[in-house]
Scaffold this active site. Structure first.
Site, short mmCIF file in Angstrom:
data_model
loop_
_atom_site.label_atom_id
_atom_site.label_comp_id
_atom_site.label_asym_id
_atom_site.label_seq_id
_atom_site.Cartn_x
_atom_site.Cartn_y
_atom_site.Cartn_z
N CYS A 71 0.83 -1.05 -0.11
CA CYS A 71 -0.07 -0.16 -0.05
C CYS A 71 0.90 1.21 0.04
O CYS A 71 2.07 1.37 -0.27
CB CYS A 71 -1.21 0.26 1.18
SG CYS A 71 -0.31 -0.01 2.86
N ASP A 118 -8.37 3.99 1.36
CA ASP A 118 -7.14 4.29 2.07
C ASP A 118 -7.90 4.54 3.46
O ASP A 118 -8.52 5.70 3.50
CB ASP A 118 -6.19 5.51 1.58
CG ASP A 118 -5.12 5.80 2.72
OD1 ASP A 118 -5.14 5.39 3.80
OD2 ASP A 118 -4.38 6.43 2.02
N CYS A 155 -1.51 0.78 7.51
CA CYS A 155 -2.78 0.29 7.42
C CYS A 155 -3.06 -0.61 6.72
O CYS A 155 -3.33 -1.87 7.20
CB CYS A 155 -3.56 1.56 7.15
SG CYS A 155 -3.48 3.06 8.18
N SER A 168 -1.86 -2.69 4.09
CA SER A 168 -0.90 -3.79 3.72
C SER A 168 -0.66 -4.79 4.86
O SER A 168 -0.66 -5.94 4.74
CB SER A 168 0.25 -3.25 2.79
OG SER A 168 1.12 -2.60 3.56
#
Ligand code: 4NP
Length: 154
Positions: free
Chosen positions: A9, A125, A14, A16
């Protein structure tokens, strides 16, 4: 040899690390041996543990990701991994542009394409949002991970 999977990511704090934790947990439940790691395309959080909200969300599901440490994606990773799964299309572009080898580029795909092939869906995200964003990410990652584990078992 165990398939090697890299989750990617932006920050590697957060999405990954959550993907790494979810896939590791589900693979263990199914007695499937995998080597799993995660990385970020950005360098801001290198060495950091996952975001406290990601750790808390995963802890509620019985998965401990508190010991993971962020690192940055490196072009060597194309050679070290069989599958490189990105969380969104920006991560995808940022990873793919780090090699000119089209064979290596085929290792890279959006992780949600495991659950919904060719739809190119992003894992949103959750960094700038609230706790519900992390729950949504978790549910999406379970879907993609279940699908991936089915594919590699066939
Ligand atoms: P991730 O979330 O890519 O899922 O780890 C983010 C974490 C940090 C930042 C952006 C996204 N940041 O801008 O610092």
């Amino acid at each position: 040899m165990a398939p090697k999977v890299l989750m990617v990511c932006l920050g590697n704090i957060c999405r990954s690390p959550m993907a790494e934790g979810v896939l590791r947990h589900l693979a263990q439940q199914k007695s499937i041996t995998l080597e799993i790691d995660s990385a970020g395309t950005g360098s801001w959080h290198v060495g950091d543990q996952p975001d406290v909200r990601a750790i808390a969300c995963m802890k509620k599901k019985g998965i401990d990701i508190s010991k993971l440490k962020a690192r940055q994606f490196h072009a060597n990773d194309f050679h070290s991994f069989d599958y490189i799964f990105t969380m969104d299309s920006q991560n995808y572009r940022d990873v793919v542009k780090q090699t000119n080898d089209s064979e290596l580029q085929t290792k890279v795909d959006l992780y949600m394409n495991q659950a919904f092939p060719s739809r190119n869906q992003n894992v949103p995200d959750p960094y700038f949002g609230g706790d519900e964003g992390f729950e949504q990410v978790y549910e999406m990652l379970v879907n993609a991970s279940e699908a991936f584990l089915q594919h590699i078992q066939q």
